[in-house]
Design an enzyme around this catalytic site. Structure first.
Site, PDB file in Angstrom:
ATOM      1  N   ASN A  98      52.363  45.885  49.274  1.00 14.39           N
ATOM      2  CA  ASN A  98      51.158  45.185  49.706  1.00 14.39           C
ATOM      3  C   ASN A  98      50.390  46.166  50.589  1.00 14.39           C
ATOM      4  O   ASN A  98      50.770  46.420  51.729  1.00 14.39           O
ATOM      5  CB  ASN A  98      51.526  43.921  50.484  1.00 14.39           C
ATOM      6  N   VAL A  99      49.324  46.746  50.037  1.00 18.13           N
ATOM      7  CA  VAL A  99      48.629  47.832  50.732  1.00 18.13           C
ATOM      8  C   VAL A  99      47.937  47.384  52.014  1.00 18.13           C
ATOM      9  O   VAL A  99      47.495  48.216  52.808  1.00 18.13           O
ATOM     10  CB  VAL A  99      47.601  48.516  49.802  1.00 18.13           C
TER      11      VAL A  99
ATOM     12  N   ASN B 109      43.385  53.166  44.073  1.00 19.71           N
ATOM     13  CA  ASN B 109      42.744  52.420  42.989  1.00 19.71           C
ATOM     14  C   ASN B 109      42.714  50.911  43.229  1.00 19.71           C
ATOM     15  O   ASN B 109      41.801  50.231  42.758  1.00 19.71           O
ATOM     16  CB  ASN B 109      43.488  52.710  41.679  1.00 19.71           C
TER      17      ASN B 109
ATOM     18  N   SER C 114      32.601  52.620  43.258  1.00 17.55           N
ATOM     19  CA  SER C 114      32.039  51.835  42.155  1.00 17.55           C
ATOM     20  C   SER C 114      30.562  52.173  42.057  1.00 17.55           C
ATOM     21  O   SER C 114      29.969  52.713  43.002  1.00 17.55           O
ATOM     22  CB  SER C 114      32.223  50.341  42.434  1.00 17.55           C
TER      23      SER C 114
ATOM     24  N   TYR D  47      31.410  43.168  48.376  1.00 14.21           N
ATOM     25  CA  TYR D  47      32.034  44.175  47.506  1.00 14.21           C
ATOM     26  C   TYR D  47      31.250  45.487  47.565  1.00 14.21           C
ATOM     27  O   TYR D  47      31.846  46.568  47.689  1.00 14.21           O
ATOM     28  CB  TYR D  47      32.094  43.654  46.072  1.00 14.21           C
TER      29      TYR D  47
ATOM     30  N   LYS E  47      32.482  49.345  48.784  1.00 11.40           N
ATOM     31  CA  LYS E  47      32.388  50.523  47.933  1.00 11.40           C
ATOM     32  C   LYS E  47      31.457  51.587  48.524  1.00 11.40           C
ATOM     33  O   LYS E  47      31.675  52.789  48.324  1.00 11.40           O
ATOM     34  CB  LYS E  47      31.948  50.124  46.519  1.00 11.40           C
TER      35      LYS E  47
ATOM     36  N   ILE F 207      33.918  47.884  34.254  1.00 10.06           N
ATOM     37  CA  ILE F 207      35.057  48.177  33.384  1.00 10.06           C
ATOM     38  C   ILE F 207      35.637  46.857  32.877  1.00 10.06           C
ATOM     39  O   ILE F 207      35.730  45.873  33.608  1.00 10.06           O
ATOM     40  CB  ILE F 207      36.147  48.964  34.148  1.00 10.06           C
TER      41      ILE F 207
END
Length: 322
Positions: free
Chosen positions: A117-118, A144, A196, A209, A213, A246
């Site tokens: 769990n980062v 990532n 992104s 978001y 980024k 993506i």
């Protein structure tokens, strides 16, 4: 007495003038050297457009990737393994992560899965120490893992926004702090960070978001400068990636007026492009590649005019809330 005093003082009065002349000459030389190096760098960049740098060999090296349970993380793990690298797969989902590891091993590759769990710094640092003991120097680190809720800012909850920043940005700091010291000691290695195209352009339904980024782009640029200033011979490569939408499931409701121009990109295609950028040592790379250049040109155009173009293209992400 007065003549003696003047005679004795004359060499001292000339010293500041000599220093001034020396400083001016030194400044002129510095400017000439700057001009020469500047145009050499420009010429080198132009040549690089037609002659890309050779790809760095990753066979036998250890590559750590976060978010390998699905999507681009999984595809990068599979493709790096095909190139002969040993893959350390980190993901919070043990089941899907193990599946990635099994697929790599079934094809004869080397891969090891770890539940991580980062957002938990202490656990992450402890795991980093463990993998260094088990596998040695980690040559490539790919940040990532990420999440992308898509709805208007006022509909985002506090927990949603905090979690987005913890995963998309803050966790990068902990991972870099864990693995960068070894890279500095050896003066080698690569760190790849997934930003992104939402880190290049502001988009509706993606306000938090986009913030995460843009943050990735900023800290990677600052870190590159920090490493360069500390060591002019720095050989640690930092690569920031700006993918377009993506087809991984994160982007649930894409919208585009011209599908042939702005269609979703397949994860395997995106992964291959990311790996190529890392192996070339590029500082920035978008997917498709030309999007970074489009963003730079767009900033030269008046904001109102650029908005007219954006409205005409009508490309973005609709809300994921019904």
């Amino acid at each position: 007495m007065s003549k003696v005093s003047q005679s004795a003082g004359s060499p001292q009065s000339g010293a500041p003038q000599s220093n001034d002349v020396y400083n001016i000459v030194l400044l002129v030389v510095d400017i000439l050297v700057l001009i020469a190096k500047f145009w050499y760098a420009i010429a080198e960049a132009i040549v690089g457009l037609f002659r890309p740098p050779p790809l760095e060999e990753v066979r036998g090296k250890v590559v750590l990737i976060t978010g390998t349970g699905h999507g681009m993380g999984k595809q990068m793990a599979l493709q790096y393994a095909q190139l002969g690298a040993t893959i350390l797969c980190w993901d919070v989902n043990e089941q899907t992560n193990n599946q990635t590891v099994k697929e790599i091993q079934a094809k004869g590759g080397k891969a090891f899965g770890y539940v991580c769990n980062v957002t938990k710094r202490d656990e992450l640092i402890e795991l980093a120490q463990k993998v260094r003991k088990e596998h040695g120097f980690v040559s490539v680190v790919v940040n990532n893992a990420g999440i992308m809720p898509c709805h208007p800012l006022l509909e985002h909850t506090e927990n949603e926004i905090r979690l987005m920043y913890d995963i998309n940005v803050v966790s990068h700091y902990w991972i870099i702090q864990a693995f960068l010291p070894d890279m500095i000691e050896r003066n080698e290695g690569s760190i790849v960070a997934l930003s992104s195209c939402a880190g290049l352009f502001g988009l509706v339904n993606l306000v938090p978001y986009c913030g995460t980024k843009f943050a990735v782009r900023g800290y990677m640029a600052a870190l590159a400068e920090e490493l360069r200033r500390k060591n002019p011979q720095n050989n640690i490569k930092l690569t920031t990636i700006f993918p377009y939408m993506i087809d991984t499931g994160l982007c649930k409701n894409p919208r585009y007026r011209f599908p042939n121009l702005f269609k979703l990109i397949a994860p395997d295609v995106a992964a291959a492009s990311i790996i190529e950028a890392q192996r070339q040592g590029l500082e920035e790379a978008s997917i498709p590649r030309h999007f970074v250049s489009v963003e730079k040109v767009g900033r030269l155009i008046p904001r109102k005019a650029m908005r007219l173009v954006n409205d005409f293209l009508d490309t973005g992400v609709d809300t994921d809330k019904q």
